[in-house]
Design a protein around this motif. Sequence first.
Motif, short mmCIF file in Angstrom:
data_model
loop_
_atom_site.label_atom_id
_atom_site.label_comp_id
_atom_site.label_asym_id
_atom_site.label_seq_id
_atom_site.Cartn_x
_atom_site.Cartn_y
_atom_site.Cartn_z
N PRO A 1 -8.85 10.32 -12.71
CA PRO A 1 -7.42 10.16 -12.87
C PRO A 1 -6.95 11.13 -14.05
CG PRO A 1 -8.16 8.37 -13.64
CD PRO A 1 -9.30 8.84 -12.88
N GLN A 2 -7.74 11.75 -14.71
CA GLN A 2 -7.40 12.38 -16.06
C GLN A 2 -6.96 13.77 -15.54
OE1 GLN A 2 -11.09 11.98 -18.18
NE2 GLN A 2 -10.04 10.68 -19.60
N LYS A 3 -7.46 14.16 -14.48
CA LYS A 3 -7.11 15.53 -13.71
C LYS A 3 -7.11 15.92 -12.32
CE LYS A 3 -12.09 17.01 -13.80
NZ LYS A 3 -12.33 17.76 -12.76
N ASP A 4 -7.79 14.77 -11.50
CA ASP A 4 -7.65 15.19 -10.13
C ASP A 4 -6.56 15.23 -9.34
OD1 ASP A 4 -10.64 15.67 -10.11
OD2 ASP A 4 -10.98 13.26 -9.72
N PHE A 5 -5.64 14.32 -9.72
CA PHE A 5 -4.37 14.11 -9.09
C PHE A 5 -3.31 14.69 -9.12
CE2 PHE A 5 -7.20 10.03 -8.91
CZ PHE A 5 -7.66 10.56 -7.68
N ILE A 6 -2.94 15.42 -10.45
CA ILE A 6 -1.61 15.73 -11.00
C ILE A 6 -1.43 17.13 -10.33
CG2 ILE A 6 -0.72 17.07 -12.88
CD1 ILE A 6 -2.73 15.71 -14.62
N GLY A 7 -2.22 18.14 -9.86
CA GLY A 7 -2.11 19.24 -9.07
C GLY A 7 -1.78 18.90 -7.75
N LYS B 1 -1.55 9.10 -11.84
CA LYS B 1 -2.15 7.99 -11.03
C LYS B 1 -1.98 8.50 -9.72
CE LYS B 1 -1.25 3.82 -13.88
NZ LYS B 1 -0.17 2.66 -13.68
N ALA B 2 -2.94 8.14 -8.80
CA ALA B 2 -3.12 8.33 -7.47
C ALA B 2 -1.84 7.29 -6.62
CB ALA B 2 -4.43 7.90 -6.90
N ASP B 3 -1.55 7.84 -5.49
CA ASP B 3 -0.52 7.08 -4.65
C ASP B 3 -1.40 5.54 -4.28
OD1 ASP B 3 1.55 9.11 -4.46
OD2 ASP B 3 0.05 10.10 -3.08
N LEU B 4 -2.63 5.97 -4.11
CA LEU B 4 -3.39 4.48 -3.55
C LEU B 4 -4.94 4.24 -4.40
CD1 LEU B 4 -3.74 2.47 -1.35
CD2 LEU B 4 -4.95 4.11 0.00
N VAL B 5 -5.15 3.21 -4.74
CA VAL B 5 -6.46 3.03 -5.24
C VAL B 5 -7.33 2.16 -4.33
CG1 VAL B 5 -7.53 2.03 -7.30
CG2 VAL B 5 -5.50 2.96 -7.49
N ILE B 6 -8.35 2.49 -4.26
CA ILE B 6 -9.38 1.75 -3.28
C ILE B 6 -10.88 1.54 -4.16
CG2 ILE B 6 -8.40 2.37 -1.19
CD1 ILE B 6 -10.87 4.56 -0.88
N ASN B 7 -11.65 0.59 -3.83
CA ASN B 7 -12.96 0.67 -4.40
C ASN B 7 -14.04 1.03 -3.68
OD1 ASN B 7 -13.28 -1.67 -2.85
ND2 ASN B 7 -11.98 -2.89 -4.29
N SER B 8 -13.70 1.33 -2.13
CA SER B 8 -14.79 1.84 -1.31
C SER B 8 -14.05 2.76 -0.32
CB SER B 8 -15.51 0.33 -0.54
OG SER B 8 -16.15 0.85 0.42
N LEU B 9 -15.04 3.74 0.09
CA LEU B 9 -14.36 4.71 1.23
C LEU B 9 -14.40 3.95 2.48
CD1 LEU B 9 -16.51 7.98 0.11
CD2 LEU B 9 -14.12 7.32 -0.17
N MET C 1 0.91 -1.13 -0.04
CA MET C 1 0.03 0.26 -0.03
C MET C 1 0.79 1.20 0.13
SD MET C 1 -2.71 1.32 2.84
CE MET C 1 -4.04 -0.18 2.58
N LEU C 2 0.90 1.98 -0.98
CA LEU C 2 1.50 3.17 -1.06
C LEU C 2 1.02 4.43 -0.31
CD1 LEU C 2 2.57 3.16 -5.01
CD2 LEU C 2 4.09 2.85 -3.13
N MET C 3 0.88 4.14 0.61
CA MET C 3 0.19 5.23 1.76
C MET C 3 1.39 5.80 2.86
SD MET C 3 -2.60 6.92 2.13
CE MET C 3 -3.16 7.89 3.54
N LYS C 4 1.24 7.19 3.09
CA LYS C 4 2.19 7.82 3.85
C LYS C 4 1.81 7.65 5.10
CE LYS C 4 3.56 11.39 0.61
NZ LYS C 4 3.23 12.86 0.12
N THR D 1 -1.06 13.39 -0.39
CA THR D 1 -1.25 12.06 -0.41
C THR D 1 -2.43 12.01 -1.36
OG1 THR D 1 -0.08 11.02 1.58
CG2 THR D 1 -1.43 9.68 0.47
N THR D 2 -2.58 11.02 -2.35
CA THR D 2 -3.68 11.01 -3.30
C THR D 2 -4.24 9.48 -3.21
OG1 THR D 2 -2.16 10.54 -5.02
CG2 THR D 2 -2.76 12.94 -5.02
#
Length: 552
Positions: A180-186, A214-222, A1-4, A193-194
């Motif tokens: 992922p097209q625009k949300d995580f770049i900035g 790409k985000a640092d971490l991908v999940i399928n449920s909050l 898991m790429l989570m800080k 951490t994204t």
Amino acid sequence: MLMKETRNIKAVVFDLDDTLYPEYEFVMSGFLVVAKYLSKKYKLNGLRIFDILKSDFKKGVRERNFNLLLEKFHLPEKELKKLISIYRSHKPKIELFLEAEKLLKHLQNKKIKIALISDGFVGTQRNKIEALKIEKYFQVITLSDELGINYRKPNTKPFNLTLKKLSVKPSEAVYIADNPQKDFIGAKKLGLTTIQIKRVGGIYSQIEVTKENKADLVINSLSQLKTMFNKTINILIVPAGSRIATGIIKFLAREKEYQIISADIDKLAPGFYLSDRGYIVSKFSQKKFWSDLKRIIKKERVDLVIPALDPLLIKFAENKKFFDNLKVKILISPSKTIFLTRDKWKTYNLLKNEIPIAKSFIDKNKVNIPYPLFIKPRDGSGSLNAFKINSQEELDFHYKNIQKPIIQEYLEGKEYTVDCLTNTEGNLLCCVPRERIGTQAGVSTKGRIVRNKKIEKIAEKIAQKIKFMGPFFFQLKEKKGVLKLVEINPRFGGGMPLSATGGPNIYLLATQMFLGAKIEKTPKIEYGLYFTRYDQEIYLTEKDIKSKIYKI
């Protein structure tokens, strides 16, 4: 898991559409309003209009939905602007994802700061926020179009503005979104951490993007994030430079759920470099100290404050309303107890007929016991201004030079410090007697935990006569089997690390208790355990200092 390390996360920033609620619901809600408008104006079948819009959307049509509709029904092109306006300005019928609502409540309960960043027409986004009834959860809501349409994501300005308002660093924040097209770049450029929420069937769930996107971490449920943000409890220890503070910090910092914040007037206070972070404050005697303290408590969302110096016990006891107004707990006994035990003469008079105690006087002309004597301030602590007296001349000299002195019989023999813990009702939970084998400047440097039934009975009597809440300790002298009380302090003791290692971790138990836990049992005591103490240096560069000490 790429989570800080989530221990340092102070804020969670959310995207809105398809992150907190299903945007499909908004689209269908808007289509329904458009269908009703056209049905009423042109006498058309509203259900058929809605079905066509819905079908096209499901086929992937996103840009020309209304153009195609007007062409299909041979309606005037001038209606296009009206349809777009109706769609954007309508009051939607939408609901949060259940998992989103639970996470927002969880973060709020854990006192983690929450913010929202959303692109889109301002009126439309405001209507969504109102319909979802979510404004109550957020400290900051940033709508990028309010800054200008050019500041939509991936522009970094909405993130910079949001973090500034939250008073957190990028490294202390997490950004959760779906596109992922625009949300995580900035967000990634700034160091947040994204996390991408990639639900099954989500609009962007099948999109492949470059590493930059790409985000640092991908999940399928909050719901996966709930345990990740079991937010650490923020504990403020003041001052960071006392020996008491370093003991508290060492033992509490072992607990993953605690984040230790410290404050002191000196940037080289050792507690700073054992804590997660620290703040330079004004001197305790200055009025600005209280405004500094208030800003730290609010900025760090402090849950518990622990005073770690005798003069601060008095100040904090006198200003308990200050902490109550900030809704922050303070680890301290009742103010009556603080003032009583601070005054050794009052303590003596309360206990002299209850337990053996060193005979004491405040008038040197009434002293009726032989030399040697012992003199110290009535409200002192440690060995400061404490002297053995061997003659009338010495007594006259020190009596004149010590402010509010107390004169006691000089006691020789074994010396004990007894670390104790009471519950919130003042009932004694445990006492750990330790023999003071070696001392330096009034501080225990060598010791041993001992079992002594007489000492345990004295601890019970003290707790019955004086209502403590949490930690306290007292000191005894023993000669030929006779024990006499010398001192009581309503706080953690400087030598308490031995007790905390050899049995009940009084630091942790007291902290848990003040945070609401009910303590009924304490761990067994390891009698016979020794300790020997040495000073340990901390070597620092200017960079090290700057990395630990934050601006208020």
